[in-house]
Design an enzyme around this catalytic site. Structure first.
Site, PDB file in Angstrom:
ATOM      1  N   TYR A  71      14.177 -32.652 -16.827  1.00 57.08           N
ATOM      2  CA  TYR A  71      12.715 -32.751 -16.840  1.00 57.08           C
ATOM      3  C   TYR A  71      12.172 -32.848 -15.424  1.00 57.08           C
ATOM      4  O   TYR A  71      12.893 -33.175 -14.480  1.00 57.08           O
ATOM      5  CB  TYR A  71      12.243 -33.957 -17.665  1.00 57.08           C
ATOM      6  CG  TYR A  71      12.613 -35.306 -17.088  1.00 57.08           C
ATOM      7  CD1 TYR A  71      11.806 -35.913 -16.117  1.00 57.08           C
ATOM      8  CD2 TYR A  71      13.747 -35.985 -17.498  1.00 57.08           C
ATOM      9  CE1 TYR A  71      12.135 -37.139 -15.578  1.00 57.08           C
ATOM     10  CE2 TYR A  71      14.079 -37.212 -16.973  1.00 57.08           C
ATOM     11  CZ  TYR A  71      13.281 -37.789 -16.006  1.00 57.08           C
ATOM     12  OH  TYR A  71      13.610 -38.988 -15.469  1.00 57.08           O
ATOM     13  N   GLY A  75      -8.313  -7.325   4.932  1.00 61.56           N
ATOM     14  CA  GLY A  75      -9.097  -7.454   6.153  1.00 61.56           C
ATOM     15  C   GLY A  75      -8.361  -8.107   7.302  1.00 61.56           C
ATOM     16  O   GLY A  75      -8.920  -8.340   8.361  1.00 61.56           O
ATOM     17  N   SER A  78      17.302 -39.759 -11.574  1.00 61.64           N
ATOM     18  CA  SER A  78      16.013 -39.124 -11.311  1.00 61.64           C
ATOM     19  C   SER A  78      15.939 -38.862  -9.807  1.00 61.64           C
ATOM     20  O   SER A  78      16.074 -39.796  -8.996  1.00 61.64           O
ATOM     21  CB  SER A  78      14.870 -40.029 -11.762  1.00 61.64           C
ATOM     22  OG  SER A  78      13.650 -39.390 -11.461  1.00 61.64           O
ATOM     23  N   ARG A 111      -3.144   2.987   8.821  1.00 61.40           N
ATOM     24  CA  ARG A 111      -3.519   1.705   8.202  1.00 61.40           C
ATOM     25  C   ARG A 111      -2.304   0.815   8.065  1.00 61.40           C
ATOM     26  O   ARG A 111      -1.213   1.280   7.755  1.00 61.40           O
ATOM     27  CB  ARG A 111      -4.044   1.910   6.779  1.00 61.40           C
ATOM     28  CG  ARG A 111      -5.345   2.636   6.668  1.00 61.40           C
ATOM     29  CD  ARG A 111      -5.569   2.966   5.191  1.00 61.40           C
ATOM     30  NE  ARG A 111      -6.556   4.002   5.034  1.00 61.40           N
ATOM     31  CZ  ARG A 111      -7.846   3.784   4.821  1.00 61.40           C
ATOM     32  NH1 ARG A 111      -8.295   2.565   4.749  1.00 61.40           N
ATOM     33  NH2 ARG A 111      -8.679   4.784   4.683  1.00 61.40           N
ATOM     34  N   MET A 150      -5.508  -7.069   8.923  1.00 60.62           N
ATOM     35  CA  MET A 150      -4.884  -6.255   9.957  1.00 60.62           C
ATOM     36  C   MET A 150      -5.669  -4.971  10.155  1.00 60.62           C
ATOM     37  O   MET A 150      -6.785  -4.850   9.707  1.00 60.62           O
ATOM     38  CB  MET A 150      -3.429  -6.058   9.621  1.00 60.62           C
ATOM     39  CG  MET A 150      -2.685  -7.386   9.732  1.00 60.62           C
ATOM     40  SD  MET A 150      -0.947  -7.210   9.545  1.00 60.62           S
ATOM     41  CE  MET A 150      -0.893  -6.515   7.950  1.00 60.62           C
ATOM     42  N   ARG A 196      -3.534  -0.858  -6.309  1.00 59.87           N
ATOM     43  CA  ARG A 196      -2.592  -1.982  -6.406  1.00 59.87           C
ATOM     44  C   ARG A 196      -2.962  -2.779  -7.635  1.00 59.87           C
ATOM     45  O   ARG A 196      -4.067  -2.649  -8.165  1.00 59.87           O
ATOM     46  CB  ARG A 196      -2.657  -2.852  -5.166  1.00 59.87           C
ATOM     47  CG  ARG A 196      -3.999  -3.457  -5.013  1.00 59.87           C
ATOM     48  CD  ARG A 196      -4.161  -4.275  -3.779  1.00 59.87           C
ATOM     49  NE  ARG A 196      -5.570  -4.571  -3.729  1.00 59.87           N
ATOM     50  CZ  ARG A 196      -6.220  -4.979  -2.701  1.00 59.87           C
ATOM     51  NH1 ARG A 196      -5.604  -5.149  -1.558  1.00 59.87           N
ATOM     52  NH2 ARG A 196      -7.490  -5.245  -2.756  1.00 59.87           N
ATOM     53  N   LYS A 236       0.831  -1.202   0.000  1.00 61.76           N
ATOM     54  CA  LYS A 236       0.000   0.000   0.000  1.00 61.76           C
ATOM     55  C   LYS A 236       0.870   1.258   0.000  1.00 61.76           C
ATOM     56  O   LYS A 236       0.644   2.178  -0.787  1.00 61.76           O
ATOM     57  CB  LYS A 236      -0.897  -0.024   1.241  1.00 61.76           C
ATOM     58  CG  LYS A 236      -1.945   1.048   1.248  1.00 61.76           C
ATOM     59  CD  LYS A 236      -2.837   0.939   2.479  1.00 61.76           C
ATOM     60  CE  LYS A 236      -3.659  -0.327   2.453  1.00 61.76           C
ATOM     61  NZ  LYS A 236      -4.602  -0.433   3.561  1.00 61.76           N
ATOM     62  N   HIS A 273     -15.851  -8.324   2.046  1.00 58.48           N
ATOM     63  CA  HIS A 273     -14.813  -9.158   2.641  1.00 58.48           C
ATOM     64  C   HIS A 273     -14.863 -10.584   2.089  1.00 58.48           C
ATOM     65  O   HIS A 273     -13.851 -11.150   1.673  1.00 58.48           O
ATOM     66  CB  HIS A 273     -14.984  -9.173   4.166  1.00 58.48           C
ATOM     67  CG  HIS A 273     -14.050 -10.099   4.869  1.00 58.48           C
ATOM     68  ND1 HIS A 273     -14.388 -11.396   5.164  1.00 58.48           N
ATOM     69  CD2 HIS A 273     -12.782  -9.926   5.289  1.00 58.48           C
ATOM     70  CE1 HIS A 273     -13.368 -11.972   5.761  1.00 58.48           C
ATOM     71  NE2 HIS A 273     -12.378 -11.105   5.851  1.00 58.48           N
ATOM     72  N   GLY A 276      14.487 -38.456  -6.399  1.00 59.51           N
ATOM     73  CA  GLY A 276      13.263 -38.841  -5.693  1.00 59.51           C
ATOM     74  C   GLY A 276      13.148 -37.950  -4.475  1.00 59.51           C
ATOM     75  O   GLY A 276      13.623 -38.273  -3.381  1.00 59.51           O
ATOM     76  N   CYS A 335      11.245 -36.978  -9.893  1.00 60.01           N
ATOM     77  CA  CYS A 335       9.952 -37.670  -9.957  1.00 60.01           C
ATOM     78  C   CYS A 335       9.238 -37.698  -8.615  1.00 60.01           C
ATOM     79  O   CYS A 335       8.221 -38.347  -8.466  1.00 60.01           O
ATOM     80  CB  CYS A 335      10.109 -39.065 -10.537  1.00 60.01           C
ATOM     81  SG  CYS A 335      11.173 -40.119  -9.553  1.00 60.01           S
ATOM     82  N   GLU A 376      17.865 -40.481  -4.144  1.00 60.60           N
ATOM     83  CA  GLU A 376      16.874 -40.165  -3.113  1.00 60.60           C
ATOM     84  C   GLU A 376      17.423 -40.399  -1.717  1.00 60.60           C
ATOM     85  O   GLU A 376      16.676 -40.440  -0.743  1.00 60.60           O
ATOM     86  CB  GLU A 376      15.575 -40.948  -3.352  1.00 60.60           C
ATOM     87  CG  GLU A 376      15.759 -42.431  -3.554  1.00 60.60           C
ATOM     88  CD  GLU A 376      14.452 -43.150  -3.924  1.00 60.60           C
ATOM     89  OE1 GLU A 376      13.363 -42.613  -3.690  1.00 60.60           O
ATOM     90  OE2 GLU A 376      14.545 -44.289  -4.435  1.00 60.60           O
ATOM     91  N   ARG A 435       5.859 -46.706 -11.369  1.00 66.62           N
ATOM     92  CA  ARG A 435       6.120 -47.528 -10.180  1.00 66.62           C
ATOM     93  C   ARG A 435       5.596 -48.926 -10.482  1.00 66.62           C
ATOM     94  O   ARG A 435       4.466 -49.073 -10.933  1.00 66.62           O
ATOM     95  CB  ARG A 435       5.395 -46.957  -8.966  1.00 66.62           C
ATOM     96  CG  ARG A 435       5.954 -45.620  -8.456  1.00 66.62           C
ATOM     97  CD  ARG A 435       5.173 -45.182  -7.220  1.00 66.62           C
ATOM     98  NE  ARG A 435       5.789 -44.042  -6.553  1.00 66.62           N
ATOM     99  CZ  ARG A 435       5.351 -42.784  -6.656  1.00 66.62           C
ATOM    100  NH1 ARG A 435       4.316 -42.516  -7.440  1.00 66.62           N
ATOM    101  NH2 ARG A 435       5.941 -41.817  -5.984  1.00 66.62           N
TER     102      ARG A 435
END
Ligand code: PEP
Ligand code: MG
Length: 905
Positions: free
Chosen positions: A877, A100, A789, A91, A102, A335, A22, A451, A791, A857, A770, A583
């Site tokens: 990826y 709403g 990959s 404010r 604060m 804003r 603000k 609100h 995990g 993954c 992993e 899997r």
């Protein structure tokens, strides 16, 4: 000395960290020469210092004095002076908007003397005394923590006593009495006189705003919106301008485009003779901006030109709060406006078409979360359900549930597994916990800027508001519908609310694909054909343009985690470029469990071979189907990961059965034998036990079975003219030696099947990263791996040293409150800890093999923030659930725009 105070003329829009959203925007509007009342901002630094020390920093008082004096000089008036007093508003304004959440205190500077000065200067004693009573009420509630009901009860009693219904019908005498009564409320409940010193009012209000950062509802909001708890709020002190100075005054909120559809035009609410909080509270029904045009053409024109100026300057949809004081327009806030997901997409491409932004920028204006919202289902309009009423469509989606009248009911019933719609006359910040859990929110009062509407939009929660045909009686727990005396709805009733049309239905309504889901599943043409109106067509076209742009610019590929042909098909339709994790554990379940048990129980090689031989054709069949679905696209097959006892009967159940059978004399020796095996394989910490590569290496025949099934399935497909691309992945590798052994055994099988079939089968063999050990020794592991990959599910568990099943429901809430993490590390990758492991893995891996293909993954592969990280760290990826594939595509595109230089090599 630290600078804690910035005048509006000193800052700009890029200083949101310091001045809050603000404050930064007020400064920007001041710089643009727009009519902003003079004022200053107390920085978030000051708030953080206050929160750290529990006291306001000494320098602040001095700097406030300087800024205040400058303001007083500029205006020729003094704060709270007996004659023509300067009044200010105080404010809160954090970096991220928390509507709403604060506190605000208006009319600071009024006291027993200055109220007379204001009456004189404004020639309106009623207005002056009304402002004074508002100050005491707001100050009492916000700064002195007095229950607001004590004030509103007095106000209601006064109106009843005078025989009026509306606040502004109270005359001066009544207001004077009310001020006296309010002051006694303050004395009674706060134990102090209402402070008469204007500066004391200002300082106390400032401190209250600082404190409000840590209220429970602010905490809940931040947790939900993933806003860090340590930012603190800024405080804006602004010259009061009054919308309640009679019929030529008023206050309103407007948007430069429709925040729910994105349609460009003039949207807003205006209330004559009212102060700002009257609009937001939705207490009175508002006028439209078109009405303002007829009421006050000059202010309307000035507002329109400011709106255009702001939209051009910010190059985005802006929302603006304004006040007209006796025919003079003032802008109190602007804003970049919150908007629905549909509006976000439409506005982004509209701005491109208007040549205000580029396609790259447009992509940064929409998010994966917004796309997710657009993928939610919609109601099927069969016409079978009774429409109870049609009100304001405030936030899109389709929600069905039982009526809940308050927080407690909403929370209790959702915890019991029910879906509820929170139904309120109007909402206020205290209703937040109920709004968080409810499937949707329905209010009887308030407009698009109430609100309920603002908060629900921010949360992406379905909301219909301003249903004034409904009479909601929370005390009696009933909803009555105008014109339907026979109908009294209670908590037993199910309703359905449509956030696109504003319809409220009685009973369950079936749901169907959203237009965006139709687009993702069936393509643009079909989605356009199915679209019922221009708005929907524009939305689908915007999504298509932005998705195609994301696909064009993204560097990350997107794959899906899919274990079945159905999942794989869904993933491909949504744009997956391959399967990143298949899997294989489900291939051992169902009726196949028996063969697995035979395998575990086998005491001779023959028994074992028989069990394996029984499993082989079944698994091969599964792979054939998967390869057929994924034809031409890579498919990473992960060999079995969970501990084998998951395929055995439950220890307790079997123990009871064996004990009972023994007593009855009906014990089957096979059961006894099985129980011994189950006992032996029981683990204290299965997550850290005999699973993954450990199992594959120690259970004879397992790798061979799976690799043969893959290889023979591939051969079948090749024979049929197909194009299978399996990649064999070994889970839970911690040492290069594990991978080396697994690899040798897998390659031996591939060679065998190759020899048998005459087809060349040199499928890539890689592993999951992993475990921390794998990440830190990735340079050596890479020697044996054709790909990695990550995990991140297990990597999160093993880096933190906790198991998800054991901790998430137990202490995560407390940990979030303590700020140990801002968001669950299972939801968004913990960049500083687990992320560093990933980074190490990538760097070490590429040190050995510069072009090593690396993906992720774990579930983080579909999480927007995590995708951003995976892009930055240089993965090839991400692989995620089929539903998340479009989100991942979009987020990968956004990441490429935000971090263009992050390249793999
Ligand atoms: C992982 O650990 O991130 C992973 C994908 O494997 P799983 O969730 O099956 O353990
Ligand atoms: Mg894992």
């Amino acid at each position: 000395m630290p600078k804690y105070v910035y005048r509006f003329s000193e800052g700009d829009k890029d200083q949101k960290d310091l001045l809050g959203g603000k404050g930064a925007n007020l400064a920007e509007m001041t710089r643009l020469g727009l009519p902003v009342p003079p004022g200053f901002t107390i920085t978030t630094d000051a708030c953080r210092a206050y929160l750290a020390d529990g006291t306001v920093p000494d320098e602040l008082a001095v700097q406030v004095t300087t800024a205040l004096r400058e303001m007083e000089e500029e205006l020729g008036r003094q704060l709270g002076a007996p004659e023509d007093p300067l009044l200010v508003s105080v404010r809160s304004g954090a970096k991220f908007s928390m509507p709403g959440m604060m506190e605000t205190v208006l009319n600071i500077g009024l006291n027993d003397e200055s109220v007379l000065g204001l009456a004189e200067a404004s020639s309106d004693a009623r207005f002056a005394w009304d402002s004074y009573r508002r100050l005491i009420q707001m100050f009492g509630k916000t700064v002195l923590d007095i229950d607001g009901d004590h004030f509103s009860e007095r106000l209601d009693a006064k109106k009843a006593e005078r025989g009026v219904t509306l606040d502004y019908e109270l005359d001066v005498e009544a207001l004077k009495e009310l001020v006296a009564e309010y002051k006694s409320v303050v004395l009674e409940y706060a134990g102090i006189e209402f402070p008469q010193d204007p500066r004391a009012q200002l300082d106390m209000a400032t401190e209250a705003v600082f404190r409000s950062w840590n209220t429970e509802r602010a905490h809940i909001y931040r947790r939900r919106e993933k806003i860090p708890h340590d930012l603190g709020t800024a405080v804006n002190v602004c010259t009061m301008v009054f919308g309640n100075m009679g019929e030529t005054s008023g206050t309103g909120v407007c948007f430069t485009r429709d925040p729910s559809t994105g349609r460009s035009g003039v949207y807003g609410d205006y209330l004559v003779n009212a102060q700002g909080e009257d609009v937001v509270a939705g207490i009175r029904n508002t006028l439209s901006l078109a009405d303002l045009k007829t009421l006050d053409r000059t202010s309307y024109d000035e507002l329109r030109s400011a709106m255009r100026r702001l939209e051009t300057h910010y190059r985005d949809l802006c929302d603006i709060e304004f006040t007209i004081e006796r025919g003079k327009l003032w802008l109190l806030q602007t804003r970049v406006g919150k908007r629905t997901a549909a509006a976000a997409f439409r506005v982004a491409t509209q701005l491109v078409d208007e040549k205000l932004i580029t396609m790259d920028e447009a992509l940064t204006r929409v998010t994966g979360d917004q796309l997710t919202q657009l993928m939610f289902p919609q109601f099927e309009h069969t016409g079978d359900n009774e429409v109870l009423t049609r009100a304001m469509p405030a936030s899109p989606g389709a929600a069905v549930g039982h009526i809940a009248f308050d927080n407690a009911e909403a929370i209790a019933r959702t915890e019991a597994g029910e879906s509820v719609i929170l139904v309120r006359r109007e909402t206020n910040p205290d209703d937040l916990p109920g709004m968080v859990v409810a499937a949707g929110v329905l209010t009887a009062r308030g407009g698009k800027t109430s609100h309920a509407a603002v908060v629900a939009r921010g949360m992406g929660k379905t909301c219909v508001c301003g249903a004034d045909q409904l009479e909601v009686d929370a005390a009696a727990r009933t909803v009555r519908v105008a014109g339907r005396d026979d109908l009294v709805l209670t908590s037993e009733d199910v309703i359905a609310i449509d956030g696109q049309t504003g319809e409220v239905f009685l009973g369950e309504v079936p749901v169907s694909d959203s237009p965006v889901m139709t687009y993702l599943r069936r393509g643009l043409e079909e989605a356009l054909d199915a679209a019922g109106n221009v708005d929907t067509r524009e939305l689908v076209t915007s999504v298509d343009r932005l998705m195609r742009h994301a696909d064009k610019v993204r560097r990350l590929q997107v794959r899906a985690n899919a274990d079945t042909p159905d999942d794989a098909r869904h993933a491909i339709h949504r744009g997956a470029e391959g399967v990143g994790l298949c899997r294989t554990e489900h291939m051992f379940l169902g009726e196949r469990k028996q063969f697995v048990q035979n395998l575990i129980l086998a005491s001779t090689e023959e028994e074992r071979d028989n069990a394996l031989a029984a499993l082989l054709p079944l698994q091969k069949g599964d792979f054939i189907q998967m390869f057929e679905t994924m034809n031409g696209k890579p498919m990473t097959v992960r060999l079995i990961d969970p501990p084998l006892h998951e395929f055995l009967p439950d220890l307790t159940e079997l123990s009871v059965k064996v004990a009972l059978d023994r007593e009855r004399g009906t014990l089957d020796p096979a059961d006894e034998e099985l129980l011994a095996v189950v006992r032996r394989s029981h683990e204290a910490n299965p997550m850290l036990g005999l699973r993954g590569v450990r199992l594959l290496l120690t259970m004879p025949g397992l790798i061979e079975l799976q690799v043969r099934a893959i290889a023979e399935a591939a051969v079948e497909r090749l024979k049929a003219g197909g194009d299978p691309h399996p990649e064999i992945m070994i889970p839970l590798v911690g040492s290069v030696r594990e991978l080396q052994i697994a690899r040798e055994r897998a390659e031996a099988v591939l060679r065998e099947v190759s020899g048998e079939s005459g087809y060349k089968l040199d499928f890539p063999i890689g592993c999951m990263i992993e475990l921390p050990r794998a990440a830190v020794s990735a340079d050596t592991i890479a020697e044996e791996a054709d790909f990695f990959s990550f995990g991140t599910n297990d990597l999160t568990q093993t880096t933190w040293g906790f198991s998800r099943d054991d901790v998430e429901g137990v202490f995560f809430k407390e940990y979030l409150d303590y700020g140990v993490f801002g968001v669950s590390p299972f939801e968004t990758v913990d960049e500083r800890g687990v992320g560093r492991m990933v980074r190490l893995g990538v760097e070490h891996g590429r040190a050995t093999k510069p072009n090593l293909k690396m993906g992720v993954c774990g579930e983080h592969g579909g999480d927007p923030e995590s995708i951003d990280f995976f892009h930055r760290v240089g993965l090839t990826y991400v692989s995620c659930s089929p539903f998340r594939v479009p989100v991942a595509r979009l987020e990968a595109g956004r990441a490429a725009i935000f971090y263009p230089s992050s390249q793999e090599d």
